[in-house]
Write a protein that holds these residues in place. Sequence first.
Motif, short mmCIF file in Angstrom:
data_model
loop_
_atom_site.label_atom_id
_atom_site.label_comp_id
_atom_site.label_asym_id
_atom_site.label_seq_id
_atom_site.Cartn_x
_atom_site.Cartn_y
_atom_site.Cartn_z
N LEU A 44 0.99 -1.04 -0.59
CA LEU A 44 0.02 0.07 -0.15
C LEU A 44 0.84 1.50 0.38
CD1 LEU A 44 -3.33 -0.73 2.38
CD2 LEU A 44 -3.25 -0.72 -0.05
N PRO A 45 2.28 1.32 0.90
CA PRO A 45 2.30 2.40 0.75
C PRO A 45 3.47 2.91 -0.23
CG PRO A 45 2.92 1.94 2.72
CD PRO A 45 2.61 0.71 1.16
N ARG A 46 3.47 2.00 -1.69
CA ARG A 46 4.37 2.35 -2.26
C ARG A 46 4.46 1.54 -4.38
NH1 ARG A 46 10.28 -1.73 -0.45
NH2 ARG A 46 11.02 0.46 0.04
N THR A 47 3.09 1.04 -4.68
CA THR A 47 2.07 0.87 -5.37
C THR A 47 1.00 2.35 -5.73
OG1 THR A 47 3.08 -1.68 -4.86
CG2 THR A 47 0.65 -1.00 -6.70
N ASP A 48 0.52 2.69 -6.88
CA ASP A 48 -0.67 3.37 -7.65
C ASP A 48 -1.42 2.58 -6.68
OD1 ASP A 48 -3.00 3.13 -9.14
OD2 ASP A 48 -1.97 4.90 -9.24
N PRO A 49 -2.92 3.38 -5.56
CA PRO A 49 -3.90 2.80 -5.61
C PRO A 49 -4.92 2.56 -5.56
CG PRO A 49 -3.54 5.21 -4.88
CD PRO A 49 -2.31 5.11 -5.41
N ARG A 50 -4.98 3.46 -7.45
CA ARG A 50 -6.24 3.40 -7.67
C ARG A 50 -5.88 1.46 -7.92
NH1 ARG A 50 -10.85 5.67 -7.24
NH2 ARG A 50 -11.64 5.11 -9.23
N ALA A 51 -4.60 1.45 -9.21
CA ALA A 51 -4.27 -0.23 -9.58
C ALA A 51 -4.19 -0.89 -8.43
CB ALA A 51 -3.01 0.43 -9.79
N LEU A 52 -4.24 -0.77 -7.69
CA LEU A 52 -4.39 -1.67 -6.51
C LEU A 52 -5.39 -2.03 -6.44
CD1 LEU A 52 -2.19 -1.50 -3.77
CD2 LEU A 52 -1.50 -3.43 -5.84
N ALA A 53 -6.45 -0.92 -6.57
CA ALA A 53 -8.26 -1.43 -6.27
C ALA A 53 -8.72 -2.44 -7.29
CB ALA A 53 -8.81 0.32 -5.99
N ARG A 54 -7.77 -2.04 -8.38
CA ARG A 54 -8.90 -3.03 -9.56
C ARG A 54 -7.94 -4.50 -9.66
NH1 ARG A 54 -7.42 -1.81 -16.15
NH2 ARG A 54 -7.97 -4.49 -16.24
N TYR A 55 -6.31 -4.34 -9.28
CA TYR A 55 -6.68 -6.33 -9.10
C TYR A 55 -6.45 -6.54 -7.26
CZ TYR A 55 -4.11 -3.83 -13.09
OH TYR A 55 -3.45 -4.01 -14.73
#
Length: 244
Positions: A137-148
């Motif tokens: 969560l601190p290092r990765t794009d939040p919108r992309a994480l929500a999708r994947y």
Amino acid sequence: MTLIGRTRARGVETLSLDSPGNRNALSAALVGDLTDALADCAKDTGVRAVVLTHTGNTFSAGADLRDPPHPDALVGLLRAIVELPRPVVARVTGHVRAGGLGLLAACDIAAAAHSATFAFTEVRIGVAPAVISLPLLPRTDPRALARYYLTGERFDAPEAARIGLLTAAGDDVDAVLEPVLDGLRRSAPEALAETKRLLTARVLESFDRDAADLTALSARLFSAPQAREGMTAFLERRDASWVV
């Protein structure tokens, strides 16, 4: 018998996940062996940097469903990578799933071949990417994480680099990493350690704040009936009962 291969060249210690029979799944044994290897590297002043790589065509398939590590052990492994006073560089030439993506996020630098693929498959077996969210969560794009996170979709190496899961991707991962390792070898050890502390401060805040809650969440989800159905379906290579 250790599940971690070890070699060294010019101050760079290479640790290889070496359990290809189960696609380098994160078993209790593998997590323990890797944690021990990292502890050795932390104490060895001859180690300038660590490369984390793998044998076989899969970097890691995620948690070993037949012999899963305790959530506390996985937290300890991820924290050991983040806190190691040496840079840790992930080298990926195969596929990465679920918990394996937590290892990538914990590393300081991560590179992959264009042939690599990635997926957060937890939701498809009835659990959530709880513990691995500590470095992700601190290092990765939040919108992309929500999708994947929510879909379990597979994505490729260029997309992994775009969203911050990887530092870089290329046809030849060793060519990508050559200038990286050269730069680390040219850098002063204490300066590297202090610079890494600057870079990981926000990640360690997430461990201090959220590790206990996410460990409890992981344990609860893995023991629930939905997870038992999801894991059974996965092992039997069938759709889970909730698939419509």
